[in-house]
Scaffold this active site. Structure first.
Site, PDB file in Angstrom:
ATOM      1  N   ASN A   9     -34.962 -92.003  36.541  1.00  0.00           N
ATOM      2  CA  ASN A   9     -35.482 -92.519  35.269  1.00  0.00           C
ATOM      3  C   ASN A   9     -35.159 -91.471  34.214  1.00  0.00           C
ATOM      4  O   ASN A   9     -35.846 -90.456  34.115  1.00  0.00           O
ATOM      5  CB  ASN A   9     -36.996 -92.744  35.370  1.00  0.00           C
ATOM      6  CG  ASN A   9     -37.589 -93.164  34.034  1.00  0.00           C
ATOM      7  OD1 ASN A   9     -36.854 -93.450  33.083  1.00  0.00           O
ATOM      8  ND2 ASN A   9     -38.911 -93.206  33.960  1.00  0.00           N
ATOM      9  N   TRP A  10     -34.096 -91.738  33.472  1.00  0.00           N
ATOM     10  CA  TRP A  10     -33.659 -90.758  32.467  1.00  0.00           C
ATOM     11  C   TRP A  10     -34.598 -90.720  31.263  1.00  0.00           C
ATOM     12  O   TRP A  10     -34.482 -89.844  30.419  1.00  0.00           O
ATOM     13  CB  TRP A  10     -32.235 -91.087  32.001  1.00  0.00           C
ATOM     14  CG  TRP A  10     -31.165 -90.723  32.987  1.00  0.00           C
ATOM     15  CD1 TRP A  10     -31.343 -90.151  34.220  1.00  0.00           C
ATOM     16  CD2 TRP A  10     -29.747 -90.889  32.820  1.00  0.00           C
ATOM     17  NE1 TRP A  10     -30.123 -89.954  34.820  1.00  0.00           N
ATOM     18  CE2 TRP A  10     -29.126 -90.395  33.992  1.00  0.00           C
ATOM     19  CE3 TRP A  10     -28.939 -91.411  31.803  1.00  0.00           C
ATOM     20  CZ2 TRP A  10     -27.743 -90.415  34.169  1.00  0.00           C
ATOM     21  CZ3 TRP A  10     -27.560 -91.422  31.980  1.00  0.00           C
ATOM     22  CH2 TRP A  10     -26.971 -90.932  33.149  1.00  0.00           C
ATOM     23  N   LYS A  11     -35.493 -91.696  31.173  1.00  0.00           N
ATOM     24  CA  LYS A  11     -36.399 -91.794  30.009  1.00  0.00           C
ATOM     25  C   LYS A  11     -35.560 -91.767  28.725  1.00  0.00           C
ATOM     26  O   LYS A  11     -34.436 -92.259  28.731  1.00  0.00           O
ATOM     27  CB  LYS A  11     -37.459 -90.693  30.064  1.00  0.00           C
ATOM     28  CG  LYS A  11     -38.184 -90.683  31.430  1.00  0.00           C
ATOM     29  CD  LYS A  11     -39.417 -89.848  31.460  1.00  0.00           C
ATOM     30  CE  LYS A  11     -40.046 -89.919  32.854  1.00  0.00           C
ATOM     31  NZ  LYS A  11     -41.336 -89.260  32.935  1.00  0.00           N
ATOM     32  N   HIS A  92     -44.128 -98.414  33.341  1.00  0.00           N
ATOM     33  CA  HIS A  92     -44.219 -96.955  33.454  1.00  0.00           C
ATOM     34  C   HIS A  92     -45.460 -96.469  32.688  1.00  0.00           C
ATOM     35  O   HIS A  92     -45.816 -97.033  31.658  1.00  0.00           O
ATOM     36  CB  HIS A  92     -42.954 -96.299  32.894  1.00  0.00           C
ATOM     37  CG  HIS A  92     -42.877 -94.853  33.233  1.00  0.00           C
ATOM     38  ND1 HIS A  92     -43.553 -93.899  32.504  1.00  0.00           N
ATOM     39  CD2 HIS A  92     -42.257 -94.204  34.248  1.00  0.00           C
ATOM     40  CE1 HIS A  92     -43.332 -92.714  33.068  1.00  0.00           C
ATOM     41  NE2 HIS A  92     -42.550 -92.872  34.116  1.00  0.00           N
ATOM     42  N   GLU A  94     -45.884 -94.113  30.747  1.00  0.00           N
ATOM     43  CA  GLU A  94     -45.646 -93.781  29.333  1.00  0.00           C
ATOM     44  C   GLU A  94     -45.707 -95.038  28.476  1.00  0.00           C
ATOM     45  O   GLU A  94     -46.165 -95.000  27.329  1.00  0.00           O
ATOM     46  CB  GLU A  94     -44.299 -93.044  29.205  1.00  0.00           C
ATOM     47  CG  GLU A  94     -44.410 -91.630  29.774  1.00  0.00           C
ATOM     48  CD  GLU A  94     -43.132 -91.054  30.349  1.00  0.00           C
ATOM     49  OE1 GLU A  94     -42.040 -91.613  30.112  1.00  0.00           O
ATOM     50  OE2 GLU A  94     -43.238 -90.032  31.070  1.00  0.00           O
ATOM     51  N   GLU A 164     -47.060 -93.401  40.696  1.00  0.00           N
ATOM     52  CA  GLU A 164     -46.809 -92.230  39.853  1.00  0.00           C
ATOM     53  C   GLU A 164     -48.132 -91.768  39.250  1.00  0.00           C
ATOM     54  O   GLU A 164     -48.559 -92.300  38.211  1.00  0.00           O
ATOM     55  CB  GLU A 164     -45.840 -92.576  38.720  1.00  0.00           C
ATOM     56  CG  GLU A 164     -44.470 -93.019  39.183  1.00  0.00           C
ATOM     57  CD  GLU A 164     -43.401 -92.736  38.137  1.00  0.00           C
ATOM     58  OE1 GLU A 164     -42.383 -92.147  38.510  1.00  0.00           O
ATOM     59  OE2 GLU A 164     -43.590 -93.070  36.950  1.00  0.00           O
ATOM     60  N   GLY A 170     -44.036 -85.005  34.756  1.00  0.00           N
ATOM     61  CA  GLY A 170     -43.530 -84.040  33.794  1.00  0.00           C
ATOM     62  C   GLY A 170     -44.377 -82.778  33.695  1.00  0.00           C
ATOM     63  O   GLY A 170     -44.213 -81.988  32.769  1.00  0.00           O
ATOM     64  N   SER A 209     -42.937 -85.222  39.222  1.00  0.00           N
ATOM     65  CA  SER A 209     -42.488 -83.854  39.516  1.00  0.00           C
ATOM     66  C   SER A 209     -41.823 -83.726  40.885  1.00  0.00           C
ATOM     67  O   SER A 209     -41.975 -82.717  41.559  1.00  0.00           O
ATOM     68  CB  SER A 209     -43.652 -82.859  39.366  1.00  0.00           C
ATOM     69  OG  SER A 209     -44.107 -82.839  38.020  1.00  0.00           O
ATOM     70  N   GLY A 230     -37.882 -88.317  37.302  1.00  0.00           N
ATOM     71  CA  GLY A 230     -37.712 -88.125  35.864  1.00  0.00           C
ATOM     72  C   GLY A 230     -36.854 -86.902  35.586  1.00  0.00           C
ATOM     73  O   GLY A 230     -35.631 -86.928  35.727  1.00  0.00           O
ATOM     74  N   GLY A 231     -37.500 -85.818  35.206  1.00  0.00           N
ATOM     75  CA  GLY A 231     -36.792 -84.624  34.747  1.00  0.00           C
ATOM     76  C   GLY A 231     -35.661 -84.168  35.658  1.00  0.00           C
ATOM     77  O   GLY A 231     -34.559 -83.851  35.185  1.00  0.00           O
TER      78      GLY A 231
HETATM   79  P1  13P Z   1     -40.953 -86.333  36.314  1.00  0.00           P
HETATM   80  O1  13P Z   1     -40.085 -86.396  37.545  1.00  0.00           O
HETATM   81  O2  13P Z   1     -40.266 -85.695  35.137  1.00  0.00           O
HETATM   82  O3  13P Z   1     -42.298 -85.774  36.603  1.00  0.00           O
HETATM   83  O4  13P Z   1     -41.183 -87.848  35.862  1.00  0.00           O
HETATM   84  C1  13P Z   1     -41.602 -88.770  36.800  1.00  0.00           C
HETATM   85  C2  13P Z   1     -41.496 -90.116  36.204  1.00  0.00           C
HETATM   86  O5  13P Z   1     -42.219 -90.458  35.287  1.00  0.00           O
HETATM   87  C3  13P Z   1     -40.454 -91.014  36.723  1.00  0.00           C
HETATM   88  O6  13P Z   1     -40.624 -92.299  36.229  1.00  0.00           O
END
Ligand code: 13P
Length: 247
Positions: A9-11, A92, A94, A164, A170, A209, A230-231
């Site tokens: 997930n590149w966000k 998600h 967010e 999640e 994050g 994470s 994510g990251g």
């Molecule tokens: P991180 O891996 O950056 O914690 O993000 C997780 C996430 O929200 C994947 O959708």
């Protein structure tokens, strides 16, 4: 036996140049599990073209619950299919926290994706205050129940669920394998109460994470069928290392 699935997930990250570098790096590694890259809408054609022939699927990060029409700024599932997406992240945290997506809206989006033949990755998870109040399993069960009210387990099994915990996203603070397994086993039990066979097929991912250094012990849990990253997915080599841990 469920095949592991690892989704990036590149966000809201990336650029034409950065994406091209990522794709070039990714093309030099062979992934052994099912993989998806969920890129920002505007880069879907670029990333889809770059992934062609790699075995990695293209995904989006959101879709409208509506059919195409007068919905300024929205993106319809039909459009995602048109540019080559097979997957879409839905609900998600967010989007739930910052864009007001309710359990009901998330369920509508999941149902719309399924109706179109897009595979949803439906995200659920508790906040830190909910966990501290001992409400984790109730919160997650309500999120899952809202989706099950509109989508059968068998249909959801074409896609995936992703647990999640909001406090792990994050933050560098990963749920322990035991914490994640506890919630994911509870989710599977809830699914099994509706359809025991399909519940065994539906992949439940963990996100929050996940890094190359902690992926293997998370993925070793019986109800963790892969990850939503994510990251760490922004660096192709790190994403590849996480995928390797899912072997
Ligand atoms: P991180 O891996 O950056 O914690 O993000 C997780 C996430 O929200 C994947 O959708």
């Amino acid at each position: 036996m469920r095949r592991k699935l690892v989704a990036a997930n590149w966000k809201m990250n990336g650029s034409s140049a950065a994406n091209a570098q990522w794709i070039a790096a990714w093309r030099s590694v062979a992934s052994t599990c099912d993989t998806v890259v969920c890129a920002p809408f505007v880069y879907l054609p670029q990333v889809g073209a770059g992934l062609a022939g790699t075995g990695t699927d293209l995904g989006a990060q959101n879709l409208s619950e509506q059919a195409p029409g007068a919905f300024t700024g929205e993106v319809a599932g039909e459009m995602l299919l048109d540019v080559g997406c097979r997957w879409v992240i839905v609900g998600h945290s967010e989007r739930r926290a910052m864009y007001g997506e309710t359990n009901e809206l998330v369920a509508k989006k999941a149902a719309r994706a399924i109706a179109l033949g897009l595979r949803p990755i439906v995200c659920v998870g508790e906040t830190l205050s909910e966990r501290d109040a001992g409400r984790t399993l109730d919160v997650v069960a309500a999120q899952v129940a809202a989706v099950l009210a509109q989508c059968s387990v068998a249909k959801l099994a074409a896609g995936a669920l992703a647990y999640e915990p909001v406090w792990a996203i994050g933050t560098g603070r990963t749920a322990t394998p035991a914490q994640a397994q506890e919630v994911q086993a509870a989710i599977r039990a809830q699914l099994a109460a509706a359809d025991a066979t399909a519940a065994q097929q539906l992949r439940i991912l963990y996100g929050g994470s996940v890094k190359p250094g902690n992926a293997a012990e998370l993925f070793a849990q019986p109800d963790i069928d892969g990850g939503l990253i994510g990251g760490a997915s922004l660096v192709a080599a790190d994403f590849a290392a996480i995928c390797a841990a899912a072997k």
